[in-house]
Enzyme design. Structure first.
Site, PDB file in Angstrom:
ATOM      1  N   ASP A 197      40.957   7.372 -20.812  1.00 50.09           N
ATOM      2  CA  ASP A 197      41.880   7.235 -21.940  1.00 50.09           C
ATOM      3  C   ASP A 197      41.178   6.607 -23.155  1.00 50.09           C
ATOM      4  OD1 ASP A 197      44.674   7.440 -22.832  1.00 50.09           O
ATOM      5  OD2 ASP A 197      44.635   5.256 -22.880  1.00 50.09           O
ATOM      6  N   GLU A 206      26.916   6.969  -7.102  1.00 54.84           N
ATOM      7  CA  GLU A 206      26.940   6.342  -5.773  1.00 54.84           C
ATOM      8  C   GLU A 206      27.749   7.222  -4.813  1.00 54.84           C
ATOM      9  OE1 GLU A 206      28.610   2.446  -6.388  1.00 54.84           O
ATOM     10  OE2 GLU A 206      26.995   1.861  -7.754  1.00 54.84           O
TER      11      GLU A 206
END
Ligand code: ISL
Ligand code: CA
Length: 543
Positions: free
Chosen positions: A202, A257
């Site tokens: 956002d 990751e």
């Protein structure tokens, strides 16, 4: 370049409160969504994006978050979330969630503590507090305006002011504070471990502010989109600061990751040259191309936008991310049914009466527009209800309006509730199949005619057009080749080649044009013998 899943994905945006209600409280929820996932698989989308589901005061449709690691009780629980993700993955649908890093709710634990701890405290430094100007500090620290109207600064009891680019209930975080940065890395990991495939970020350009004194003023109004701000403010005090890219480089490492890496989609209301900075290698992966939302049905503008966005994205090794609608803008069939010189937002303020939208024309153009957008190379985002051809509900009674724009504009701006009315699933029933209770925003009496039930199986329906387009698109969407077809691309007619042998023609003009030879794959309206009618898109397979 490895072909990551999102490069050609069609992502369906879900506004959870308005999708499906499982427990008869009138509010859409996660179990309701889970129960309807098979419909999205039938439709053929690759992914879903959920607007915020976190605990919230619901001052701004959930974009005022009190806890980034939980689900609002009105929508369900973390268990319901996990079940939804598992069910979506089972169907081959990826899940993106909304991440709102620019601000929290004023009820967030951090903001409560900031208020309690007082000026100069480490707690206060997580947000943007300043002393006011003038004698007694009674004037806000700068003239910055909130997106929802009024000053972007609110004064607290001890006399300091805090910054909120949106509602006063949405205090802005201080991204120069290492605790804020660390917190969000942890939030990314929290949801990554829960199985989400990525995040829609956002107001991605606004996180970092230039707070050097004296604060610099913003020149010119922001309008509603901010796409033009940079022309007047090349060194904008709070949009697209260079340091914001350090944040996304850190996030990119966290994304990696996970396997496959998580994806980040930037909400940046900026033109292509600025926007592509967010999707450089090592930052986020996608950034919404909002430019179609600013022009209506003008081939010359569309041509410019398509060329600019494709060239911009490919210059950084990325792809364009096309958007025709979302929960912040007037619905397509209404907007495209207005005369070109009428601003949909001004039209909204009139209650949708001046002038009345021509829904027949708007629907015809919305059909052509979606076949245009879905034929372009790259990814696309759809907004729930567009596939049903829902119009804007412009005449919602004042007492049900929730958008903070309505209150903060002193009832001048109608706001975004009219594109957030709960979906109709069935022809009849208390809420047309949305749930077993009256919905949180009232549905128009004719909503059942737009329902999934009414449209499924009807080859002329908007829903079946979307489904057919998504199915055919799979045949060429992974092939990123694009080229204007110089023989046919001219004036009111857009013509481009996709993949090896697909020719796409979009006639935005008022008269039919001759069709080149080829096998008709799909068209937004019936083709006349050898001709492409006005306001129509056709996909052809070249001989
Ligand atoms: O609404 C807009 C254009 O009609 C934008 O200016 C919008 O305010 C801006 O893109 C940010 O929007 C996002 O963050 C807001 C939230 O109200 C919107 O719903 C969300 O999409 C604040 O979190
Ligand atoms: Ca509910």
């Amino acid at each position: 370049m490895p072909h990551s899943w999102w490069r050609s994905a069609v992502t369906y945006q879900i506004y959870p409160r308005s999708f499906a209600d499982s427990n008869a409280d009138g509010i859409g929820d996660l179990p309701g969504l889970t129960s309807r996932l098979d419909h999205l698989a039938w439709l053929g989308v690759d992914a879903i994006w959920l607007t915020p589901c976190y605990p919230s005061r619901w001052v701004d449709g959930g974009y005022d978050i009190t806890d980034h690691r939980d689900i609002d009780p009105s929508l369900g629980s973390l268990r319901d979330f996990d079940r939804m993700v598992a069910a979506a993955h089972e169907l081959g649908i990826r899940v993106l969630i909304d991440l709102v890093p620019n601000h929290t709710s004023d009820r967030h634990e951090w903001f409560r503590r900031a208020l309690a701890a007082g000026p100069g405290s480490p707690e206060r430094d997580r947000y943007v507090f300043r002393n006011g100007r003038g004698p007694g500090g009674t004037r806000p620290p700068s003239g910055w305006e909130s997106r929802f109207g009024g000053s972007a600064w609110t004064r607290v009891a001890d006399g300091q002011w805090y910054l909120h680019l949106f509602a006063p209930e949405q205090p802005d975080l201080n991204w120069a504070n290492p605790e804020v940065r660390a917190e969000f890395l942890d939030i990314l990991r929290f949801w990554g471990r829960r199985g989400v495939d990525g995040f829609r970020v956002d107001v991605a350009a606004a996180l970092v502010k230039d707070l050097r004194e004296p604060l610099r003023e913003v020149v010119g109004g922001e309008g509603s989109t901010g796409l033009d701000d940079f022309a007047a403010n090349p060194d904008h005090p709070f949009l697209d600061r260079p340091e914001v890219h350090d944040v996304y480089r850190e996030w990119n490492r966290v994304f990696h990751e996970f396997d496959p890496p998580l994806v980040g989609v930037a909400e940046v209301w900026a033109r292509s040259d600025r926007r592509i900075r967010y999707i450089r290698p090592g930052e986020l992966q996608q950034a919404f191309d909002f430019e179609f939302l600013r022009v209506r049905w003008r081939a010359s503008e569309y041509r410019r936008i398509v060329s600019g966005s494709i060239a911009g994205a490919s210059s950084v090794g990325a792809v364009a991310t096309w958007v025709l609608a979302n929960h912040d803008v007037v619905r397509q069939v209404s907007a495209l049914g207005l005369p070109a010189d009428v601003d949909p937002r001004v039209w909204l303020a009139s209650g949708g009466t001046e002038p009345p939208a021509d829904l027949e024309l708007g629907t015809r153009r919305a059909r052509a527009a979606i076949l245009f957008a879905l034929a372009l190379p790259g990814s696309a985002f759809l907004y729930q209800g567009e596939e049903l051809g829902l119009p804007e509900v412009a005449d919602l009674p004042a007492e049900v309006l929730r958008d903070p724009k309505w209150a903060h504009s002193r009832h001048k701006v109608k706001g975004r509730d009219g594109c957030r009315v709960p979906l109709p699933w069935t022809r009849g029933g208390v809420s047309f199949g949305f749930g077993d209770a009256p919905p949180w925003l009232p549905q128009p009496a004719d909503w059942g005619g737009y329902s999934v039930e009414a449209q499924r199986g009807d080859p002329g329906s908007m829903l079946e057009l979307y489904r057919a387009a998504l199915r055919l698109r799979r045949g060429f969407s992974g092939d990123e080749r694009f080229g204007w077809d110089d023989r046919h691309d001219a004036g009111d007619v857009l013509a481009f080649r996709r993949g090896g042998d697909v020719l796409v023609l979009v006639n935005t003009g008022p008269t039919a044009v001759p069709l080149p030879p080829g096998e008709g794959l799909l068209s937004s309206a019936p083709l006349e013998a050898g001709f492409l009618p006005a306001d129509t898109t056709a996909w052809l397979r070249l001989p």
